[in-house]
Design a protein around this motif. Sequence first.
Motif, PDB file in Angstrom:
ATOM      1  N   PRO A 168       0.806  -1.227   0.000  1.00  0.00           N
ATOM      2  CA  PRO A 168       0.000   0.000   0.000  1.00  0.00           C
ATOM      3  C   PRO A 168       0.842   1.282   0.000  1.00  0.00           C
ATOM      4  O   PRO A 168       0.414   2.297  -0.520  1.00  0.00           O
ATOM      5  N   SER A 169       2.041   1.245   0.558  1.00  0.00           N
ATOM      6  CA  SER A 169       2.912   2.423   0.613  1.00  0.00           C
ATOM      7  C   SER A 169       4.198   2.168  -0.156  1.00  0.00           C
ATOM      8  O   SER A 169       4.724   1.059  -0.142  1.00  0.00           O
ATOM      9  N   SER A 170       4.712   3.220  -0.793  1.00  0.00           N
ATOM     10  CA  SER A 170       6.016   3.115  -1.443  1.00  0.00           C
ATOM     11  C   SER A 170       7.093   2.960  -0.386  1.00  0.00           C
ATOM     12  O   SER A 170       6.927   3.383   0.760  1.00  0.00           O
ATOM     13  N   HIS A 171       8.196   2.389  -0.782  1.00  0.00           N
ATOM     14  CA  HIS A 171       9.357   2.258   0.086  1.00  0.00           C
ATOM     15  C   HIS A 171      10.472   3.116  -0.496  1.00  0.00           C
ATOM     16  O   HIS A 171      10.536   3.342  -1.700  1.00  0.00           O
ATOM     17  N   PHE A 172      11.361   3.553   0.371  1.00  0.00           N
ATOM     18  CA  PHE A 172      12.459   4.403  -0.039  1.00  0.00           C
ATOM     19  C   PHE A 172      13.763   3.780   0.429  1.00  0.00           C
ATOM     20  O   PHE A 172      13.830   3.211   1.504  1.00  0.00           O
ATOM     21  N   GLU A 173      14.778   3.900  -0.428  1.00  0.00           N
ATOM     22  CA  GLU A 173      16.104   3.427  -0.068  1.00  0.00           C
ATOM     23  C   GLU A 173      17.122   4.423  -0.593  1.00  0.00           C
ATOM     24  O   GLU A 173      16.833   5.185  -1.510  1.00  0.00           O
ATOM     25  N   LEU A 174      18.291   4.406   0.006  1.00  0.00           N
ATOM     26  CA  LEU A 174      19.365   5.258  -0.484  1.00  0.00           C
ATOM     27  C   LEU A 174      19.728   4.822  -1.890  1.00  0.00           C
ATOM     28  O   LEU A 174      19.764   3.618  -2.184  1.00  0.00           O
ATOM     29  N   ALA A 175      19.950   5.784  -2.767  1.00  0.00           N
ATOM     30  CA  ALA A 175      20.312   5.458  -4.148  1.00  0.00           C
ATOM     31  C   ALA A 175      21.703   4.830  -4.153  1.00  0.00           C
ATOM     32  O   ALA A 175      22.630   5.351  -3.552  1.00  0.00           O
ATOM     33  N   LYS A 176      21.802   3.692  -4.783  1.00  0.00           N
ATOM     34  CA  LYS A 176      23.077   2.998  -4.905  1.00  0.00           C
ATOM     35  C   LYS A 176      23.035   2.194  -6.185  1.00  0.00           C
ATOM     36  O   LYS A 176      22.055   2.248  -6.926  1.00  0.00           O
ATOM     37  N   GLU A 177      24.060   1.439  -6.442  1.00  0.00           N
ATOM     38  CA  GLU A 177      24.093   0.643  -7.660  1.00  0.00           C
ATOM     39  C   GLU A 177      22.891  -0.289  -7.726  1.00  0.00           C
ATOM     40  O   GLU A 177      22.314  -0.645  -6.702  1.00  0.00           O
ATOM     41  N   SER A 178      22.542  -0.684  -8.937  1.00  0.00           N
ATOM     42  CA  SER A 178      21.427  -1.611  -9.108  1.00  0.00           C
ATOM     43  C   SER A 178      21.656  -2.854  -8.268  1.00  0.00           C
ATOM     44  O   SER A 178      22.782  -3.333  -8.138  1.00  0.00           O
ATOM     45  N   HIS A 179      20.580  -3.343  -7.709  1.00  0.00           N
ATOM     46  CA  HIS A 179      20.648  -4.554  -6.894  1.00  0.00           C
ATOM     47  C   HIS A 179      19.260  -5.182  -6.857  1.00  0.00           C
ATOM     48  O   HIS A 179      18.282  -4.566  -7.242  1.00  0.00           O
ATOM     49  N   TYR A 180      19.215  -6.414  -6.406  1.00  0.00           N
ATOM     50  CA  TYR A 180      17.965  -7.148  -6.354  1.00  0.00           C
ATOM     51  C   TYR A 180      17.448  -7.187  -4.916  1.00  0.00           C
ATOM     52  O   TYR A 180      18.176  -6.877  -3.984  1.00  0.00           O
ATOM     53  N   HIS A 181      16.186  -7.566  -4.772  1.00  0.00           N
ATOM     54  CA  HIS A 181      15.549  -7.565  -3.449  1.00  0.00           C
ATOM     55  C   HIS A 181      14.931  -8.920  -3.126  1.00  0.00           C
ATOM     56  O   HIS A 181      14.467  -9.632  -4.014  1.00  0.00           O
TER      57      HIS A 181
END
Length: 144
Positions: free
Chosen positions: A65-78
């Motif tokens: 329901p809500s967006s998540h935020f992360e520090l911008a860094k190199e592409s990575h998977y979750h």
Amino acid sequence: MQYRRSKQRETILEVMRGHGGHLTADQIYALAKPKLPRLSLGTVYRNLRILVAQGKVREIDFGHPSSHFELAKESHYHLICRLCGSIEDAAVPVTKALAALARSSLTRSGFKVEDHRLDFVGTCRACQRKGQRRGRRTPTAKSR
């Protein structure tokens, strides 16, 4: 657009660095509020938009329901837990072949790929343990 430094944005970045990322605006607000007692949720949202525009923070929609935020860094998977919704970075290197495939899609379809994302959905360790505990049968006393 040029933005002046602000205590609110610096605190938001500090909170995100301390946590590791994948936070909702509400979670960021709860972590930053003790440091900035006059902080409002609206201020957090406005500053997150600025940080995204500056390229310092990445907004990710995981279908929650809500967006998540992360520090911008190199592409990575979750890794995303389908039970509790926890999100963590996968310790899997971004393959050069997949990145090249994403870049080459422009020539095939005319669609310009700007970034790619790969999410692994499953069950986190904590939820697996909870399931194992629930699945165990407790010994019952035998009646005579």
